[in-house]
Design a protein around this motif. Sequence first.
Motif, short mmCIF file in Angstrom:
data_model
loop_
_atom_site.label_atom_id
_atom_site.label_comp_id
_atom_site.label_asym_id
_atom_site.label_seq_id
_atom_site.Cartn_x
_atom_site.Cartn_y
_atom_site.Cartn_z
N GLU A 119 0.79 -1.19 -0.06
CA GLU A 119 0.12 -0.12 0.00
C GLU A 119 0.90 1.17 -0.07
O GLU A 119 1.97 1.27 -0.31
N CYS A 120 0.41 2.46 0.28
CA CYS A 120 1.03 3.49 0.71
C CYS A 120 0.44 4.42 1.60
O CYS A 120 -0.74 3.91 2.04
N ALA A 121 0.89 5.47 1.96
CA ALA A 121 0.38 6.10 3.20
C ALA A 121 -0.67 6.96 2.74
O ALA A 121 -1.10 7.12 1.33
N THR A 122 -1.65 7.18 3.61
CA THR A 122 -2.83 7.77 3.48
C THR A 122 -2.77 9.23 3.02
O THR A 122 -1.63 9.77 3.35
N LYS A 123 -3.91 9.85 2.42
CA LYS A 123 -3.61 11.13 2.01
C LYS A 123 -3.19 12.11 3.11
O LYS A 123 -2.52 13.11 3.15
N GLN A 124 -3.91 11.74 4.47
CA GLN A 124 -3.90 12.57 5.60
C GLN A 124 -2.26 12.53 6.00
O GLN A 124 -1.86 13.56 6.29
N ALA A 125 -1.90 11.51 5.99
CA ALA A 125 -0.46 10.99 6.59
C ALA A 125 0.57 11.81 5.51
O ALA A 125 1.55 12.42 6.02
N THR A 126 0.42 11.83 4.41
CA THR A 126 1.06 12.32 3.20
C THR A 126 1.25 13.66 3.43
O THR A 126 2.16 14.48 3.34
N GLU A 127 0.00 14.37 3.67
CA GLU A 127 -0.07 15.83 3.70
C GLU A 127 0.64 16.30 4.89
O GLU A 127 1.30 17.45 5.09
N PHE A 128 0.30 15.82 6.17
CA PHE A 128 1.14 15.95 7.27
C PHE A 128 2.55 15.90 7.03
O PHE A 128 3.31 16.75 7.77
N LEU A 129 3.19 14.95 6.57
CA LEU A 129 4.50 14.93 6.25
C LEU A 129 5.25 15.96 5.44
O LEU A 129 6.30 16.52 5.79
N TRP A 130 4.49 16.45 4.48
CA TRP A 130 4.87 17.53 3.53
C TRP A 130 4.74 18.79 4.53
O TRP A 130 5.77 19.87 4.45
N LYS A 131 3.57 18.78 5.19
CA LYS A 131 3.31 20.17 6.11
C LYS A 131 4.57 20.29 7.06
O LYS A 131 5.16 21.36 7.33
N LYS A 132 5.09 19.06 7.49
CA LYS A 132 6.36 19.09 8.65
C LYS A 132 7.50 19.51 7.76
O LYS A 132 8.17 20.46 8.30
N ARG A 133 7.69 19.25 6.73
CA ARG A 133 8.74 19.73 5.83
C ARG A 133 8.89 21.04 5.65
O ARG A 133 9.97 21.66 5.85
N PHE A 134 7.70 21.74 5.47
CA PHE A 134 7.56 23.10 5.32
C PHE A 134 7.37 24.15 6.45
O PHE A 134 7.33 25.29 6.40
N GLY A 135 7.32 23.31 7.58
CA GLY A 135 7.24 24.02 8.89
C GLY A 135 6.07 24.51 9.14
O GLY A 135 5.80 25.69 9.82
N LEU A 136 4.90 23.73 8.66
CA LEU A 136 3.54 24.42 8.96
C LEU A 136 2.85 23.58 9.98
O LEU A 136 1.68 24.12 10.45
N ILE A 137 3.53 22.78 10.86
CA ILE A 137 2.83 22.15 11.61
C ILE A 137 3.78 21.81 12.72
O ILE A 137 5.08 22.19 12.48
N GLY A 138 3.41 21.67 14.19
CA GLY A 138 4.46 21.56 15.02
C GLY A 138 4.14 22.56 16.11
O GLY A 138 3.36 23.42 16.35
N SER A 139 5.22 22.58 17.24
CA SER A 139 5.15 23.39 18.29
C SER A 139 5.68 24.88 17.89
O SER A 139 6.09 24.94 16.56
N ASP A 140 5.36 25.79 18.70
CA ASP A 140 5.88 27.13 17.97
C ASP A 140 7.41 26.99 18.12
O ASP A 140 7.80 27.99 17.00
N GLU A 141 7.98 26.47 18.99
CA GLU A 141 9.59 26.50 18.82
C GLU A 141 9.90 25.79 17.56
O GLU A 141 10.95 26.23 16.94
N PHE A 142 9.24 24.63 17.19
CA PHE A 142 9.81 23.87 16.10
C PHE A 142 9.38 24.77 14.75
O PHE A 142 10.36 24.68 13.80
#
Length: 376
Positions: A119-142
């Motif tokens: 299989e492959c990662a879900t749409k939600q998981a893939t979106e989360f991983l790209w958002k993490k790369r672009f610094g759009l999710i996570g704590s304020d310090e992150f």
Amino acid sequence: MANNTTVDMSDGYIIFGVEDKTYKIIGVEEDSNRKNQENIIGFLSSKLWSGEEIPDVNVKTIKINGKEVDVLIIHNHDVTPYYLLQDYEKNVGKEKNKTVLRTGVIYSRVGDRNTSSAECATKQATEFLWKKRFGLIGSDEFKVVKRLQNIDSWYSTDEYDTIFNREYGDIRVERDCDYELEVKINKGKAETSTWVMDFPYLFTSTVNWNIGKEETGRRAKWDIFLDGRKLDISIYGVKATRQTYYHIEPKMSYLEKLDISLNEYSDSIQYYYYLENSVEYLAYKLFFKMQCYKDDQRCLNNAFAVIPVFKNEQEHTEFIEYIKIHKDNFKKDVDTQSVDEMFPFYAQTANTVNVYKLGKALVQWLDKWRFSWLDE
């Protein structure tokens, strides 16, 4: 595991030597498939990854009830998603060259469930991983750290009272104009010792030492705003009279319980350090690049001669434990450190010299300690 979707950005762990269902400690001493850190990193490096970034892992061995248990730590980074640019094949039973992982497919872990290799990662998981790369999710310090990593994207229009980011329009660093501490550092006055002890990295060049009259050191504060919110994260900077730029203050700690006596100071000797990818360290590099644009100013930046930079707090802790084991040799090295390039002749007998000697020894020992790990 490297593509995990934990909101708190926690690392992943795979434990070897413990039975899955019973949690019985069986150890790995007799496991013919046992792999060390070099084996695993070598295997990962042999594959073709997107962006040339491979998962960051290390192996720690711990003893429980006399048996060795290996813990594979998969560090959580913001360069997700990880995926291969070439199929990974291996022999599986009677089948030869079976494709196990496919090119361009993102595999992830959500909770305690891995993506099946079919299989492959879900749409939600893939979106989360790209958002993490672009610094759009996570704590304020992150998010702040992510935005500070590219120092070339920052600019100021008002002599650095306010700094903006071209890449991210949601952040600004703004000076608190109501906050400014001034300390006179006249030769022979009591304030001199206090100021030098508190901010030793300012005085790593004799040029910054007071020779004239009524010289003043300054301390300033910058607040960080993200999405219009003032964060509970501030940056403090200090400078000596002869400097035109601010040193961003590092973290401060103490060499406690080492039984090291340097002149009148005993086991509570303060030292300063940075952590890579911390707000303080990245802000230091940003402010230095923006404010220190003259060659003669750059030559005076000897701060890292007395301030060690650790990869993370774990490395910091392990290094201090190493110092404790070798404290006698360490103390001798501190005592014999030269500070001629830092201290003017009239100050070389002061107790403040010990702060510099200690810092220089820590920086030198950290380099040697890292190479000793490589030798092992």
